[in-house]
Scaffold this motif. Structure first.
Motif, PDB file in Angstrom:
ATOM      1  N   GLU A   1      28.003 -24.276 -22.665  1.00 35.07           N
ATOM      2  CA  GLU A   1      27.220 -24.810 -23.605  1.00 35.07           C
ATOM      3  C   GLU A   1      27.505 -24.355 -24.885  1.00 35.07           C
ATOM      4  O   GLU A   1      28.275 -23.223 -25.266  1.00 35.07           O
ATOM      5  CB  GLU A   1      25.595 -24.822 -23.472  1.00 35.07           C
ATOM      6  N   PRO A   2      27.080 -25.157 -26.098  1.00 35.94           N
ATOM      7  CA  PRO A   2      27.357 -24.652 -27.424  1.00 35.94           C
ATOM      8  C   PRO A   2      26.548 -23.079 -27.678  1.00 35.94           C
ATOM      9  O   PRO A   2      25.501 -23.156 -27.066  1.00 35.94           O
ATOM     10  CB  PRO A   2      27.012 -25.805 -28.319  1.00 35.94           C
ATOM     11  N   ASN A   3      27.210 -22.339 -28.590  1.00 37.79           N
ATOM     12  CA  ASN A   3      26.547 -21.035 -28.996  1.00 37.79           C
ATOM     13  C   ASN A   3      26.151 -20.043 -27.844  1.00 37.79           C
ATOM     14  O   ASN A   3      25.415 -19.252 -28.186  1.00 37.79           O
ATOM     15  CB  ASN A   3      25.136 -21.535 -29.680  1.00 37.79           C
ATOM     16  N   VAL A   4      27.000 -20.021 -26.740  1.00 35.24           N
ATOM     17  CA  VAL A   4      26.723 -18.925 -25.813  1.00 35.24           C
ATOM     18  C   VAL A   4      27.908 -17.994 -26.039  1.00 35.24           C
ATOM     19  O   VAL A   4      27.721 -16.721 -25.394  1.00 35.24           O
ATOM     20  CB  VAL A   4      26.963 -19.783 -24.484  1.00 35.24           C
ATOM     21  N   GLY A   5      28.602 -18.145 -27.249  1.00 35.98           N
ATOM     22  CA  GLY A   5      29.643 -16.910 -27.360  1.00 35.98           C
ATOM     23  C   GLY A   5      31.043 -17.084 -27.052  1.00 35.98           C
ATOM     24  O   GLY A   5      31.847 -16.057 -26.811  1.00 35.98           O
ATOM     25  N   LYS A   6      31.522 -18.134 -26.699  1.00 33.37           N
ATOM     26  CA  LYS A   6      32.694 -18.627 -26.192  1.00 33.37           C
ATOM     27  C   LYS A   6      33.935 -18.016 -27.218  1.00 33.37           C
ATOM     28  O   LYS A   6      34.953 -17.359 -26.818  1.00 33.37           O
ATOM     29  CB  LYS A   6      32.942 -20.031 -25.828  1.00 33.37           C
ATOM     30  N   SER A   7      33.764 -18.585 -28.331  1.00 36.35           N
ATOM     31  CA  SER A   7      34.633 -17.852 -29.594  1.00 36.35           C
ATOM     32  C   SER A   7      34.812 -16.724 -29.934  1.00 36.35           C
ATOM     33  O   SER A   7      35.818 -16.120 -30.082  1.00 36.35           O
ATOM     34  CB  SER A   7      34.339 -18.639 -30.962  1.00 36.35           C
ATOM     35  N   THR A   8      33.621 -15.893 -29.542  1.00 37.24           N
ATOM     36  CA  THR A   8      33.420 -14.629 -29.732  1.00 37.24           C
ATOM     37  C   THR A   8      34.191 -13.737 -28.553  1.00 37.24           C
ATOM     38  O   THR A   8      34.766 -12.870 -28.799  1.00 37.24           O
ATOM     39  CB  THR A   8      31.744 -14.008 -29.686  1.00 37.24           C
TER      40      THR A   8
ATOM     41  N   LYS B   1      23.161 -22.908 -12.935  1.00 34.59           N
ATOM     42  CA  LYS B   1      23.428 -22.901 -11.533  1.00 34.59           C
ATOM     43  C   LYS B   1      23.879 -24.227 -10.875  1.00 34.59           C
ATOM     44  O   LYS B   1      24.970 -24.267 -10.191  1.00 34.59           O
ATOM     45  CB  LYS B   1      22.559 -22.065 -10.327  1.00 34.59           C
ATOM     46  N   VAL B   2      23.424 -25.318 -11.599  1.00 38.82           N
ATOM     47  CA  VAL B   2      23.761 -26.655 -11.118  1.00 38.82           C
ATOM     48  C   VAL B   2      25.164 -26.955 -11.798  1.00 38.82           C
ATOM     49  O   VAL B   2      26.090 -27.488 -11.213  1.00 38.82           O
ATOM     50  CB  VAL B   2      22.712 -27.582 -11.570  1.00 38.82           C
ATOM     51  N   GLU B   3      25.493 -26.387 -13.009  1.00 37.05           N
ATOM     52  CA  GLU B   3      26.600 -26.567 -13.634  1.00 37.05           C
ATOM     53  C   GLU B   3      27.795 -25.883 -12.900  1.00 37.05           C
ATOM     54  O   GLU B   3      28.820 -26.444 -12.946  1.00 37.05           O
ATOM     55  CB  GLU B   3      26.315 -26.187 -14.943  1.00 37.05           C
ATOM     56  N   ILE B   4      27.539 -24.498 -12.438  1.00 34.72           N
ATOM     57  CA  ILE B   4      28.429 -23.864 -11.917  1.00 34.72           C
ATOM     58  C   ILE B   4      28.753 -24.673 -10.612  1.00 34.72           C
ATOM     59  O   ILE B   4      29.977 -24.663 -10.134  1.00 34.72           O
ATOM     60  CB  ILE B   4      27.645 -22.287 -11.492  1.00 34.72           C
ATOM     61  N   GLU B   5      27.982 -24.932  -9.885  1.00 37.55           N
ATOM     62  CA  GLU B   5      28.291 -25.793  -8.601  1.00 37.55           C
ATOM     63  C   GLU B   5      29.093 -27.110  -8.776  1.00 37.55           C
ATOM     64  O   GLU B   5      29.860 -27.603  -8.288  1.00 37.55           O
ATOM     65  CB  GLU B   5      27.113 -26.227  -7.806  1.00 37.55           C
TER      66      GLU B   5
END
Length: 466
Positions: free
Chosen positions: A230-237, A325-329
């Motif tokens: 999701e946005p702002n979780v630190g992907k770019s960092t 957990k739903v997104e992971i599945e």
């Protein structure tokens, strides 16, 4: 396919540098160079010099001195191309390079086409076709693993294995063909039991080589890794932490990354191409929506997926662990063949009990702080474990070339037809047809079987001076 004229090209990268190397190859290479070279030792003629010698002097155009150079002489057949070769090491001025090349062109040389030096080496028997292709791979190698693979193939490791199998199969094929000449006498020259053993061995080797392509292809081309969440979780960092530079823009504004950002690094000698994607969320922003669509495209193209979420948001009740957990599945179900790394980011801001709670909820989770770089090295280790480099360490033959892979698949198909024919008592004339086809596909790999279109396609991808 090959001309008997003398070719010339710049063998070092174009542009100014300390030195440049200009290469000539062909029957008139020494003679043409002799007309333009004046040794510091008077009356020294290149035509009288031994192979593998270096000479100090000047390139001259009439009464004009172009440059002071070192000139190397390589006589046939003991040269890279198998022809007479001259290499001129001059100063790296772009002007000097062009003046010398233009001078040689006026003296009778022709500009080399892409890969023509290596093409001549192949046609003159200095390299087989798979070794020639490995030359291009060696030049293009940008990490330790791809370099090691290219060196192994250039030394002939792959081609020698194929050549040995082809020779053994050819010997049996000759006996089968001989039987056809004595069909009325109903005799067998080829021992069917030994032939079955050979076919079983060939099938085993072909399957091993075909299976190795999965590893070889990722080592050669790098492993694409999509960083999603999701946005702002630190992907770019995280991308910046992996690359150890500020490659992606980082801010507290959700939706900052609106397009995919890619960069490549070498981890454990293997190239990884990390793709920072737009945050996945419901949005009415048209540009951001396009970025999210690209995110799903990049997940489909990647070979490894990193799913990142914000651990702080979970315990601040801003994000639902059940929803995560739903997104992971969903990712696991949609891409069951792709390794998935689940990461809880920003763990520097949660306590030990909360970390334990995350591990209990998602057993495979990795805890990481992209901001402080804690856990980044552990993530790199996880990624390298997805690549089976054991075969590389054990110096086993690994296939990296798509053309070779295709030829091996076709050879295996024909060999399995031969195996079926032996098991069902097929007549020798029908067996011979399938054996010839298998031999044809083996020969395609090493270059016993070629055509102008094939060679043109292969060597067109080379740089001019090689």
């Amino acid at each position: 396919m090959i001309n008997n004229d003398t070719i010339v090209a710049l063998a070092t990268p174009a542009g100014a540098g300390a030195i440049a190397i200009i290469r000539l190859s062909g029957s008139e290479a020494v003679t043409i160079a002799d007309t333009c070279f004046r040794s510091v030792k008077k009356d020294k003629r290149l035509s009288k010099q031994k192979t593998h010698t270096i000479h100090l002097g000047h390139i001259v155009d009439g009464n004009k001195t172009v440059d002071e150079v070192l000139l190397s002489v390589f006589r046939n057949p003991n040269s890279y191309t198998g022809e007479d070769v001259i290499e001129v090491s001059c100063h790296g001025s772009s002007y000097i390079q062009q003046e010398i090349i233009q001078l040689f062109l006026r003296k009778g040389c022709r500009m080399a086409s892409a890969g023509e030096f290596t093409l001549r080496a192949f046609l003159n028997g200095k390299l087989d076709l798979s070794q020639a292709e490995a030359v291009a791979d060696l030049i293009a190698s940008d990490n330790e693993a791809s370099h090691q693979l290219a060196m192994q193939q250039m030394r002939g490791g792959f081609s020698s294995e194929i050549a040995k199998l082809r020779e053994e199969l050819l010997n049996f094929a000759s006996l089968i063909e001989l039987e056809l000449d004595f069909a009325e006498e109903d005799v067998e020259f080829a021992d069917r039991t030994q032939f079955k053993d050979l076919i079983d061995r060939i099938v085993f080797v072909l399957k091993r080589l075909i299976d190795s392509f999965a590893v070889g292809n990722v080592i050669k081309n790098g492993i694409p890794v999509a960083i999603v969440g999701e946005p702002n979780v630190g992907k770019s960092t995280l991308l910046n932490a992996l690359l150890n530079e500020e490659r992606a823009i980082v801010s507290d504004i959700a939706g900052t990354t609106r397009d995919t950002i890619e960069d490549e690094i070498s981890i454990g000698g293997v190239g990884f191409r990390f793709i920072d994607t737009a945050g996945i969320r419901e949005t009415k922003d048209v540009v951001e929506t396009i970025g999210i669509q690209k995110t799903f495209e990049k997940i489909a193209q990647s070979q490894v997926v990193i799913y990142l979420f914000d651990a702080v948001s979970v315990f601040a009740k801003k994000a639902s662990l059940d929803a995560i957990k739903v997104e992971i599945e969903k990712i696991k179900n949609k891409y069951p063949q792709k390794p998935l790394v689940v990461i809880a980011n920003k763990v520097d801001a949660i306590n030990d009990d909360e970390k334990t709670s995350l591990k209990n909820a998602i057993p495979e989770i990795e805890l990481l702080s992209a901001k402080t770089k804690k856990g980044v090295e552990e993530l790199k280790l996880t990624l390298t474990n997805f690549v089976n480099t054991g075969a590389l360490r054990n110096n086993e033959t690994i296939v990296t070339n798509t053309r070779h892979y295709d030829a091996l698949l076709k050879a295996l198909e024909e060999i399995q037809k031969v195996k079926y024919g032996l098991d069902t008592g097929l007549s020798g004339d029908l067996l011979a047809i399938d054996i010839r086809q298998a031999l044809y596909h083996f020969g395609e790999i090493t270059g016993e079987i070629t055509n102008d279109d094939l060679l043109g396609n292969i060597f067109a991808n080379f740089c001019i001076g090689k």
